[in-house]
Structure formats: C-alpha cells, structure tokens
Design an enzyme around this catalytic site. Structure first.
Site, mmCIF file in Angstrom:
data_model
loop_
_atom_site.group_PDB
_atom_site.id
_atom_site.type_symbol
_atom_site.label_atom_id
_atom_site.label_comp_id
_atom_site.label_asym_id
_atom_site.label_seq_id
_atom_site.Cartn_x
_atom_site.Cartn_y
_atom_site.Cartn_z
ATOM 1 N N GLU A 1 2.240 5.355 -0.268
ATOM 2 C CA GLU A 1 3.465 4.718 0.248
ATOM 3 C C GLU A 1 4.573 5.076 -0.737
ATOM 4 O O GLU A 1 4.686 4.455 -1.804
ATOM 5 C CB GLU A 1 3.296 3.196 0.329
ATOM 6 C CG GLU A 1 2.190 2.721 1.266
ATOM 7 C CD GLU A 1 2.550 2.804 2.733
ATOM 8 O OE1 GLU A 1 3.607 3.387 3.063
ATOM 9 O OE2 GLU A 1 1.775 2.310 3.554
ATOM 10 N N CYS B 1 12.094 0.419 -0.773
ATOM 11 C CA CYS B 1 11.771 1.716 -0.167
ATOM 12 C C CYS B 1 12.460 1.853 1.187
ATOM 13 O O CYS B 1 12.781 2.951 1.621
ATOM 14 C CB CYS B 1 10.261 1.878 -0.043
ATOM 15 S SG CYS B 1 9.480 0.536 0.881
#
Ligand code: NDP
Length: 525
Positions: free
Chosen positions: A241, A275
């Site tokens: 990720e 993110c």
C-alpha cells in the site's frame, strides 16, 4: 574494518506540535526478531484451531476495550502524529472500532466454504468447494500517518482469518505501537499471537529476513521497492500500500460551495499527510475562478495549532524537515509560473513543524507539485477546458490510488469514474471510503499492489484451498492409461460435442460418450 550499526535501546515518543520527547519506548533488537516470528508461528498453530465463535467473542472484547479507551487512544495519536483530536477520533479510533465490529459480525460469512459449480460436462460429476485457510504468520510494516487505523485494520483482519501477526509500527509512533500490543493482550488474545516490534528500517528488514508467510507493507514508494525486492529474494508474497497523488475533478455543474469545502478537507486533513490526499485538482475553466475564491476564503478561516486543542483544524507536519520540503515544492511551482493565493509560510512562532495550508493556482505537470507525492497541506489547482482534459490529466501520473469526481449528475460521474485509472473513485466525496469496512483499498502502478479492507482485503489474509469430491469413485477416469486410437477418436468427438454448436452436439454425442464407457485394458482377459 566493517562498521556495525549501533542502536540505542529506546525510541523517543516525540510530539511534533511541541517538539518535546514525551516518553522513551523500548526498541526491539533485530537479533530478537527471528525468535518473535517463531513464537508467533507456535501461537498461530493453536489459534488456527479456534472456532469462529471464539474469535468473534475476542474481537468483540477488543472492540469494547477500544471503546472504553477511545479518549486515551485519541490523545496518544494526537501526541505522536500531530493530527487534531477530532480527526484522531473520526479516523484512527473509528476505523479500528469499526474493523473489529465488522469482523465480529461477518467472520462466519467471510470464512464460509464456497461451492464451485463446474460448467464443463467433463467435470459435472465432481463437487468442488473452496475453503479459506489462514496464511500463517503475517508481518505488517506500517506508516506513522494513521498509527492506529492502518495497523489495526490489518491486524484485526489477519487474526480473524486465523493468522498470527508480527507488526512493525513506525518509529515515529512507538507509543501507539505499544498501545496496540496491550489492547490485544488485555482483551484476552493469546500471548504471542499479536506481536509488536519497535524500531526503524532495520527492524522492518529483520522482519522480512525472518521469513514470515506474508508481508503487508504500508509506506512510501522508495521503501516499498526495497521491501518488494527483499520479499522476492525469499519468495514471500506481499501487499504493498504505497503513495498516491489523487485527482479531484470538479465539473462545472458541481455544487461549488460543497466542492470547495471538500477540497480543503481533502487537501489539509492530517495536514495533507494522507495517501488518499487530494493532491491534484482539475477544475473546469468556467467555474475555476469562483471555486478558487471559495477555497481561499475558507482556507483563511482554518485554525492552525496543536491538535490537542479541540478547536484546531490543522496540526503540524510530522517533522521539521517536512516544512522545508513544502517550501521547496511551492518555490519550484512559483518559479514555473504558478501563483500562491494564500498561506504557504512556515510558522516557527507556533513550533518548528508548523506550516500554513496553502492554495496555489496555475499548477501543471511540469512542476514537482504535480509529479511527486506532496504529503503536506497544499491545495494545488489546474484549470481545464472540459472533463475530457480533466480525465487525461488525472490519468497522467505514475500513481493510481484513488480519485474523486464532483458533479450534480451522478450518471456522468459514474461514466467519468469508469475512465479514471484508480483503485477507487468517489463521486461527491473524497477519502472517506477508507473508513467503509466493505470497501477495498489499494492501487496499482506506483501505488502498489494487493488490497486491504473489504472482501478483497480479507482474501489477502487467507489461502484458498480447493477440495474436490468425485461423484463416481468406483470408476476409472476416461483420460487415464492406456491410450489407443479409439480413445483418440472418442476424444476428438468429445471436443466437437463440448465446444461445437447444437448440430455438432447432436452428431458427436454418441462418439463422445465412448470416452466414458471404455475398457482401460488393465484387466486380464
Ligand atoms: P516509509 O516508507 O518511510 O516507512 C514505512 C514503514 O517502513 C515504516 O515502518 C518504516 O520504518 C519501514 N521501513 C523503512 N525502511 C525499511 C526497510 N528497508 N525494510 C522494511 N521496512 C522499512 O513511509 P512513511 O512511514 O513515511 O509513510 C508515508 C508514506 O506511506 C507515504 O508515501 C504515504 O502515501 C504512504 N501510505 C500509503 C497508504 C496506503 O494505504 N496506500 C496509507 C498510508 C501511508 P520507520 O518509519 O520506523 O523508519
């Protein structure tokens, strides 16, 4: 003479809002990591035998423990990550609680064996089922920006599936890591099942070298690449990720009042250190001036300060050097023709990690602001002629994590979503899908691979095992030895029967059946 890295045996718990070291947390020695992974393996062998009911009861106790400790947990998150208290409650604490609630309510459904229907007539007499077995020991290496939500979301899913976990939390948030370990122990999870290891990259590296059965990594592209290489060396499967550079597409029919508030929150929440931050805004030219005016007006009202103050909107960046990076990114954009409309200054009067949220217009892909992950409070806008140009520019990035489309026409929004290269697209909202337990999260290209959350994320925590039961146990199979010319002819008929049209099926059915009623020639005549 070879030099060896020397590590002091504690990690400072540093508060970015005040610059104070509040506490020292014990570091794990890299030499201890193999034994911790071995201990996890032993714990997992027992844990995998526990019933779903037992696991759900423990998850429920974990949820109760987190709910009772919610204010303390949020306070520690604020202290180490700098985010405002409300954000710690809505993001870190909420996601942790909701993940526990989701798995305790849905685990039996998620782990239920699945019937695998067979379409081929060659396999009609077999019954297939998929069983979901645990992977073993899952190593989780996590970032600091959501120091509870990210590790808890993954640890809970992993143990629910029957795995043990060794988790390396970030060296920036060691107290949060310690709290996570305590929560599992205090809720009654067995010793050795959830292990927190504390330290920097050297501990992450030691964890991979201890050869867990899978790695779930959350962090930057640069570290992700190193992790992927180390995993490849040992053939360890991974979920990565990584970073994002999310686009927000504002169409001329969008509600500008709502979209501008969303742009602020999407760009500045957690001081832009997300993110899924909105890092590239593409706004249709006809509404861009009004949209920017609203963004500037609203940004000027935001209160910058210590996240522990309940009325703070935007907290500090994680470390002082990140302030300089924000200044550099803005200077590069201005030099190439962009205009800062408000903010964008360091605020040493508040502390060495504070930086005013900025709105900047006239940004384009020649600038570092649109190339690199910003990871800071900068709302950067490019005006576009139309939605086609917005789609083209949004897709012009090595990252593809998520995106958002702002329009009063949902059908148009969905059509645009289908053209965007991203793991998730929200229409008239941004980021919040991360907190929906059923929604898978993850990207492709530079944003990594694999998924967390939802069914797709849960499938990363299990090994599917296919079990097949033959319905004609007393019969040798047509495709076994011995081969001969008549089997060749029957096989030919079978292929025409199986894959031909209706006429072929009728004319080759008889020949095909011969494959099933054949003498294999093993019996003595
Ligand atoms: P880093 O890549 O710096 O660190 C991530 C983790 O990896 C940390 O625990 C770090 O340890 C550890 N690490 C460092 N070196 C190694 C190594 N050689 N081997 C194994 N592990 C190592 O990222 P940040 O913590 O700064 O997080 C920010 C980044 O994470 C951003 O790019 C952000 O976009 C991304 N991110 C992605 C998310 C997603 O879901 N896609 C969610 C959240 C963040 P330590 O920090 O202790 O040195």
């Amino acid at each position: 003479m070879a030099t060896q890295a020397v590590f002091v045996d504690t990690l400072p718990s540093y508060n970015p809002a005040t610059g104070e070291v509040v506490e020292e947390i014990r570091r794990t020695s890299p030499e201890d990591v193999p034994a911790i992974v071995a201990r996890a393996k032993t714990a997992q062998e027992k844990w995998r035998e526990t019933s779903i009911v037992e696991r759900c009861a423990l998850l429920d106790r974990l949820k109760q423990a987190m709910l009772a400790a919610r204010n303390d947990l949020a306070t520690i998150v604020v202290r180490e990550s700098g985010k405002p208290y409300v954000e710690a409650l809505f993001s870190d604490v909420f996601v942790s609680l909701d993940t526990a609630a989701y798995y305790s309510a849905n685990l039996s459904k998620l782990l239920a064996p699945e019937r695998v229907p067979h379409h081929s007539s060659a396999a009609k007499l077999k019954t297939g089922r998929l069983f979901y077995e645990p992977v073993g020991v899952i190593a989780i290496i996590s970032s600091w920006n959501y120091p509870l939500a990210i590790p808890m979301g993954q640890i809970i899913a992993a143990v629910a599936a029957g795995n043990a976990v060794v988790c390396k939390t970030s060296e920036f948030t060691p107290k949060c890591g310690e709290q996570i370990g305590n929560l599992f122990l205090d809720s009654g999870f067995p010793e050795g099942l959830v292990n927190i290891v504390q330290g920097g990259g050297e501990i992450g590296q030691a964890l991979i070298d201890a050869r867990p059965d899978k790695i779930l990594f959350t962090g930057s592209v640069a570290t992700g690449r190193r992790v992927a290489e180390a995993c490849a060396k040992h053939l360890i499967p991974s979920v990565l990720e990584l970073g994002g550079k999310d686009a927000m597409l504002v169409l001329e029919d969008a509600n500008l009042e709502v979209a501008s508030s969303a742009a602020l929150w999407g760009s500045f929440t957690n001081c832009g250190q997300v993110c899924l931050s909105v890092e590239r805004l593409f706004v249709e030219k006809s509404v861009c001036v009004s949209f920017l005016a609203l963004c500037v007006e609203k940004t000027k009202t935001l209160r910058l300060g210590n996240g522990a103050d309940p009325s703070t909107d935007v907290g500090p960046l994680i470390r002082p050097q990140n302030v300089q990076r924000m200044k550099d990114l803005l200077a590069d954009a201005v030099e190439r023709g962009a205009r800062i409309l408000c903010g964008g200054n360091a605020r040493p009067d508040l502390g060495e990690c504070f930086f005013e949220p900025a709105v900047i217009a006239g940004v384009d892909s020649s600038m570092r602001l649109f190339q690199e992950e910003t990871f800071g409070p900068i709302l950067a806008v490019q005006a576009v002629q139309n939605s086609e140009e917005a789609i083209r520019l949004a897709n012009d990035s090595p990252f593809s994590l998520s995106a958002s489309v702002w329009t009063s026409d949902n059908e148009r929004g969905k059509q645009i979503a289908s053209c965007l290269r991203a793991g998730a697209v929200m229409i008239n909202d941004a980021i919040s899908y991360f907190a929906i337990a059923e929604a898978p999260h993850g990207g492709c290209n530079a944003s990594g691979w694999g998924r967390s959350h939802g069914r797709a994320g849960f499938l990363e925590m299990v090994q599917p095992k296919y079990v097949d039961v033959d319905g004609l146990a007393g019969k040798e199979k047509p495709w076994w030895y011995h081969y001969n010319a008549s089997l060749g002819a029957a096989a030919d008929d079978f292929l025409k029967f199986e894959f031909g049209g209706l006429g072929a099926k009728i004319s080759h059915a008889r020949g095909a059946l011969k494959t099933f009623f054949r003498d294999h020639g093993f019996k003595k005549k």
